[in-house]
Scaffold this motif. Structure first.
Motif, short mmCIF file in Angstrom:
data_model
loop_
_atom_site.label_atom_id
_atom_site.label_comp_id
_atom_site.label_asym_id
_atom_site.label_seq_id
_atom_site.Cartn_x
_atom_site.Cartn_y
_atom_site.Cartn_z
N ASP A 23 -6.42 -4.66 -1.77
CA ASP A 23 -5.54 -3.83 -0.96
C ASP A 23 -4.52 -4.61 -0.15
OD1 ASP A 23 -7.03 -1.66 -1.85
OD2 ASP A 23 -8.38 -1.71 -0.13
N ALA A 61 -1.31 -6.79 0.84
CA ALA A 61 0.05 -7.11 0.42
C ALA A 61 0.36 -8.57 0.76
CB ALA A 61 1.06 -6.19 1.09
N CYS A 62 0.01 -9.00 1.98
CA CYS A 62 0.23 -10.39 2.40
C CYS A 62 -0.53 -10.68 3.68
CB CYS A 62 1.72 -10.67 2.59
SG CYS A 62 2.44 -9.78 3.97
N GLY A 111 0.87 -14.80 0.29
CA GLY A 111 0.30 -13.74 -0.52
C GLY A 111 -1.21 -13.90 -0.64
N LYS A 166 -1.67 -7.56 6.20
CA LYS A 166 -0.84 -6.39 5.90
C LYS A 166 -1.31 -5.80 4.57
CE LYS A 166 3.44 -6.17 7.22
NZ LYS A 166 4.90 -6.40 7.23
N ASN A 167 -1.71 -4.55 4.62
CA ASN A 167 -2.20 -3.86 3.42
C ASN A 167 -1.05 -3.22 2.66
OD1 ASN A 167 -4.99 -4.40 3.91
ND2 ASN A 167 -4.88 -2.91 5.55
N SER A 168 -1.29 -2.94 1.38
CA SER A 168 -0.25 -2.34 0.55
C SER A 168 0.12 -0.93 0.99
CB SER A 168 -0.65 -2.33 -0.92
OG SER A 168 -1.98 -2.56 -1.13
N SER A 210 -2.08 -2.46 8.93
CA SER A 210 -2.39 -3.87 9.14
C SER A 210 -3.54 -4.02 10.11
CB SER A 210 -1.16 -4.63 9.65
OG SER A 210 -0.81 -4.18 10.92
#
Length: 133
Positions: A64, A66-67, A86, A112-114, A118
């Protein structure tokens, strides 16, 4: 979490029974979507590695993510972003800060989630007395 589910169920049944007491005979179907699983940081550790600071952490749902945003502070209050990396798909992550210098340094990780949400880790502090190299 249990209280939220029970409270939601009570609100839904109250809405349906009010509608029934008003004499409306239509049937309504209520779809309740489960809340997204909350991303959690299992652990966050830092330690000195030669002249650098090594950061290690774990997360519950790497799919899940993003970065990760690596943040540093000199006073433990005002943080600024030093890097964005990432996710490699592993539940354990690591980062090496090669820009560390003597003094008290505070670090934290923002996941940070997709889906746009966050979560931020606890703050860790390290004291660098002098550069070794």
């Amino acid at each position: 979490m249990k209280a939220i589910i029970i409270g939601t169920a009570l609100m839904l049944s109250a809405a349906l029974s009010t509608e029934a007491s008003n004499g409306v005979s239509s049937t309504k179907y209520v779809t309740v979507k489960p809340a997204a699983a909350q991303q959690e940081i299992g652990y966050f550790r830092i330690h000195r590695q030669k002249d650098d600071v090594s950061l290690n952490w774990s997360i519950t749902s790497p799919a899940d993510v993003a970065c990760f945003i690596i943040e540093r502070s000199f006073d433990g209050i005002n943080f600024y972003e030093i890097d964005e990396v990432g996710c490699d798909g592993s539940p354990t992550q690591k980062y090496r800060d090669a820009t560390a210098y003597p003094g008290y340094l505070y670090y934290r990780i923002k996941v940070k989630n997709s889906d746009g949400t966050s979560v931020t880790s606890a703050t860790e502090m390290i004291r660098i007395v002098s550069r070794k190299g």
